[in-house]
Design an enzyme around this catalytic site. Sequence first.
Site, mmCIF file in Angstrom:
data_model
loop_
_atom_site.group_PDB
_atom_site.id
_atom_site.type_symbol
_atom_site.label_atom_id
_atom_site.label_comp_id
_atom_site.label_asym_id
_atom_site.label_seq_id
_atom_site.Cartn_x
_atom_site.Cartn_y
_atom_site.Cartn_z
ATOM 1 N N ARG A 57 6.179 13.357 5.682
ATOM 2 C CA ARG A 57 5.513 12.798 4.499
ATOM 3 C C ARG A 57 4.772 11.499 4.791
ATOM 4 O O ARG A 57 4.151 10.931 3.906
ATOM 5 C CB ARG A 57 6.556 12.577 3.392
ATOM 6 C CG ARG A 57 7.217 13.868 2.970
ATOM 7 C CD ARG A 57 8.474 13.636 2.175
ATOM 8 N NE ARG A 57 8.240 13.250 0.804
ATOM 9 C CZ ARG A 57 7.967 14.074 -0.192
ATOM 10 N NH1 ARG A 57 7.868 15.371 0.060
ATOM 11 N NH2 ARG A 57 7.789 13.643 -1.420
ATOM 12 N N LYS A 92 16.339 4.281 9.963
ATOM 13 C CA LYS A 92 15.812 5.637 9.732
ATOM 14 C C LYS A 92 14.291 5.643 9.895
ATOM 15 O O LYS A 92 13.602 4.806 9.298
ATOM 16 C CB LYS A 92 16.177 6.077 8.311
ATOM 17 C CG LYS A 92 15.594 7.411 7.899
ATOM 18 C CD LYS A 92 16.188 7.880 6.588
ATOM 19 C CE LYS A 92 15.636 9.216 6.153
ATOM 20 N NZ LYS A 92 14.303 9.141 5.564
ATOM 21 N N HIS A 133 10.241 11.406 8.450
ATOM 22 C CA HIS A 133 10.247 11.318 6.994
ATOM 23 C C HIS A 133 9.887 12.673 6.374
ATOM 24 O O HIS A 133 9.196 12.758 5.367
ATOM 25 C CB HIS A 133 9.242 10.246 6.549
ATOM 26 C CG HIS A 133 9.590 9.556 5.265
ATOM 27 N ND1 HIS A 133 10.000 8.243 5.198
ATOM 28 C CD2 HIS A 133 9.581 9.979 3.981
ATOM 29 C CE1 HIS A 133 10.209 7.894 3.934
ATOM 30 N NE2 HIS A 133 9.966 8.940 3.167
ATOM 31 N N SER A 139 18.640 6.936 -2.512
ATOM 32 C CA SER A 139 17.409 6.226 -2.132
ATOM 33 C C SER A 139 17.206 4.985 -2.993
ATOM 34 O O SER A 139 17.586 4.962 -4.168
ATOM 35 C CB SER A 139 16.223 7.175 -2.322
ATOM 36 O OG SER A 139 15.007 6.465 -2.386
ATOM 37 N N TYR A 173 14.708 0.320 1.181
ATOM 38 C CA TYR A 173 13.334 -0.067 1.493
ATOM 39 C C TYR A 173 13.262 -1.574 1.311
ATOM 40 O O TYR A 173 13.742 -2.080 0.293
ATOM 41 C CB TYR A 173 12.348 0.580 0.520
ATOM 42 C CG TYR A 173 11.986 2.014 0.807
ATOM 43 C CD1 TYR A 173 11.513 2.406 2.054
ATOM 44 C CD2 TYR A 173 12.081 2.978 -0.190
ATOM 45 C CE1 TYR A 173 11.159 3.730 2.296
ATOM 46 C CE2 TYR A 173 11.724 4.300 0.047
ATOM 47 C CZ TYR A 173 11.262 4.667 1.294
ATOM 48 O OH TYR A 173 10.904 5.974 1.539
ATOM 49 N N GLY A 224 12.749 19.118 8.903
ATOM 50 C CA GLY A 224 12.520 20.521 9.228
ATOM 51 C C GLY A 224 13.751 21.400 9.189
ATOM 52 O O GLY A 224 13.655 22.598 9.473
ATOM 53 N N ILE A 225 14.921 20.849 8.827
ATOM 54 C CA ILE A 225 16.138 21.671 8.859
ATOM 55 C C ILE A 225 16.153 22.622 7.653
ATOM 56 O O ILE A 225 16.130 22.188 6.502
ATOM 57 C CB ILE A 225 17.400 20.781 8.866
ATOM 58 C CG1 ILE A 225 17.475 20.030 10.200
ATOM 59 C CG2 ILE A 225 18.664 21.622 8.617
ATOM 60 C CD1 ILE A 225 18.568 18.985 10.270
ATOM 61 N N THR A 239 15.117 2.249 6.072
ATOM 62 C CA THR A 239 13.965 3.097 6.412
ATOM 63 C C THR A 239 12.777 2.235 6.828
ATOM 64 O O THR A 239 12.402 1.306 6.118
ATOM 65 C CB THR A 239 13.573 3.982 5.209
ATOM 66 O OG1 THR A 239 14.680 4.828 4.893
ATOM 67 C CG2 THR A 239 12.363 4.847 5.518
ATOM 68 N N TYR A 283 5.318 17.994 -5.079
ATOM 69 C CA TYR A 283 5.732 16.656 -4.638
ATOM 70 C C TYR A 283 6.895 16.785 -3.643
ATOM 71 O O TYR A 283 6.976 16.077 -2.644
ATOM 72 C CB TYR A 283 6.147 15.801 -5.849
ATOM 73 C CG TYR A 283 6.895 14.553 -5.445
ATOM 74 C CD1 TYR A 283 6.256 13.551 -4.718
ATOM 75 C CD2 TYR A 283 8.248 14.386 -5.744
ATOM 76 C CE1 TYR A 283 6.947 12.412 -4.314
ATOM 77 C CE2 TYR A 283 8.943 13.263 -5.353
ATOM 78 C CZ TYR A 283 8.290 12.278 -4.629
ATOM 79 O OH TYR A 283 8.980 11.170 -4.213
HETATM 80 C C1 LIG Z 1 10.885 14.560 -2.253
HETATM 81 C C2 LIG Z 1 11.296 13.663 -1.117
HETATM 82 C C3 LIG Z 1 11.513 12.316 -1.345
HETATM 83 C C4 LIG Z 1 11.914 11.481 -0.296
HETATM 84 N N1 LIG Z 1 12.189 10.165 -0.552
HETATM 85 C C5 LIG Z 1 12.649 9.373 0.441
HETATM 86 C C6 LIG Z 1 13.050 8.036 0.176
HETATM 87 O O1 LIG Z 1 12.992 7.558 -0.953
HETATM 88 N N2 LIG Z 1 13.501 7.280 1.223
HETATM 89 C C7 LIG Z 1 13.596 7.773 2.502
HETATM 90 O O2 LIG Z 1 14.017 7.053 3.408
HETATM 91 N N3 LIG Z 1 13.242 9.051 2.767
HETATM 92 C C8 LIG Z 1 12.792 9.858 1.773
HETATM 93 N N4 LIG Z 1 12.470 11.160 2.045
HETATM 94 C C9 LIG Z 1 12.645 11.674 3.407
HETATM 95 C C10 LIG Z 1 14.056 12.267 3.577
HETATM 96 O O3 LIG Z 1 15.028 11.260 3.550
HETATM 97 C C11 LIG Z 1 14.182 13.010 4.905
HETATM 98 O O4 LIG Z 1 13.797 12.157 5.958
HETATM 99 C C12 LIG Z 1 13.328 14.283 4.957
HETATM 100 O O5 LIG Z 1 13.319 14.939 3.714
HETATM 101 C C13 LIG Z 1 13.867 15.218 6.026
HETATM 102 O O6 LIG Z 1 13.074 16.360 6.145
HETATM 103 P P1 LIG Z 1 13.413 17.769 5.437
HETATM 104 O O7 LIG Z 1 12.978 17.612 4.003
HETATM 105 O O8 LIG Z 1 12.590 18.738 6.179
HETATM 106 O O9 LIG Z 1 14.901 17.983 5.542
HETATM 107 C C14 LIG Z 1 12.062 12.007 1.004
HETATM 108 C C15 LIG Z 1 11.848 13.368 1.230
HETATM 109 C C16 LIG Z 1 11.474 14.208 0.181
HETATM 110 C C17 LIG Z 1 11.268 15.673 0.450
#
Ligand SMILES: Cc1cc2nc3c(=O)[nH]c(=O)nc-3n(C[C@H](O)[C@H](O)[C@H](O)COP(=O)(O)O)c2cc1C
Length: 419
Positions: free
Chosen positions: A303, A276, A300, A136, A160, A333-334, A186, A54
């Site tokens: 995702r 965002k 995101h 979040s 959200y 991607g960082i 977001t 996940y």
């Molecule tokens: C497990 C997971 C849950 C996430 N849940 C949210 C969220 O609830 N709200 C949101 O704006 N972004 C969410 N994101 C996106 C992150 O805020 C972020 O944009 C993203 O992880 C950046 O990429 P990176 O994982 O490669 O650093 C989620 C990312 C992951 C990996």
Amino acid sequence: MVQRQLPNPAELLELMQFKKPQLDGKKRRLDGALTIDDLRTIAKRRTPKAAFDYTDGAAEGELSLSRARQAFQDVEFHPGILKPAPDVDTSVDILGGPSALPFGIAPTGFTRLMQTEGEVAGAGAAAAAGIPFTLSTLGTTSIEGVKAANPHGRNWFQLYVMRDREISYELTRRAAAAGFDTLQFTVDTPVAGARLRDKRNGFSIPPQLTLGTIINAIPRPWWWIDFLTTPKLEFASLSTTGGTVGELLDAAMDPTISYDDLAVIRDLWPGKIVIKGVQNVEDSVRLRDAGVDGIVLSNHGGRQLDRAPIPFHLLPSVRKAVGDDFTVMIDTGIMNGADIVAAVAMGADFTLIGRAYLYGLMAGGRAGVDRTISILRTEIERTMRLLGVASLAELEPAHVTQLTRLVPVARDASEAVVR
Ligand SMILES: Cc1cc2nc3c(=O)[nH]c(=O)nc-3n(C[C@H](O)[C@H](O)[C@H](O)COP(=O)(O)O)c2cc1C
């Protein structure tokens, strides 16, 4: 002819410097992790497959994520020489306050699923490092719980906008009352992305026990002990009926959110507001003109839309279009401090880390998040020194070129490569 002699016992003794064994298993594990990838390897070993996937997974073919990581790997740095930088200053001012490092923790949903300390570990580690933490809307610790974990540092809240608007408005008011200084709104989730790993794993919230889950649990007893002996894993701010994360998102999110919603949220929120999930130049300019305080170029973490623009590629054209005075942050991607240095050189004011933080969390709870931050800090400082820059402000586009594996094709000679 090599001259030989009998080994000298005193010399031999000098060579035999056995280290005292580290009896604290967690410390041994984390000290051995030298990179975020190492933390990911530990995280995978210790976390049930469905929870790890996940976190680690992305949408559809996971191209948005792998390309974003590739783009950072394709950076070529250009150091200056004979420019001593014995001390480097990694601090920045961002959105009206300080941060000791040019990154903060991104909002992630369901964080206690990865490891039971969840957001409290993230907020505590951010407080100790002097960087912002983002909670979040889909978090598993309440707004007030995060405030207690990071009482004097900077907390940001990610919003959200739900079908039931009043839920979102109430969260916004609560975050403001708890002193959160920035709201990240977001906007890239009109519907949930297709997280195929979750489907294949039959992953649901709350987690279901199947024969497969039980077999997978055997080598990962600590996660299960934590899960069964700590407060129930649930969204802290929402009540839900269960299902995959995608199904929950689809039930809660409103695909019709628009600039009108932005105006309402703007009126409710007394602090800074950033959008965002921005993915093109046109929207960046429109948001600047609409009076928001900044944007996060993000897909995101791959995702949502697969094959989305790579935020790092988008950055130079966005910076050029919005000018120097508008706050532009970037994520996705960082995995290395050098990625952050490259992003700052190309015009980012700040960056966010999602998985890099979560891999640390899964590898060792709070101490694991501390380790993530310390790895990135060391990499940022070393890269700056090797580039011959003493402060982030000295970084500029001339320090970076992009090797041309993944460059968008110009549609005609006069057109910019990205919209
Ligand atoms: C497990 C997971 C849950 C996430 N849940 C949210 C969220 O609830 N709200 C949101 O704006 N972004 C969410 N994101 C996106 C992150 O805020 C972020 O944009 C993203 O992880 C950046 O990429 P990176 O994982 O490669 O650093 C989620 C990312 C992951 C990996």
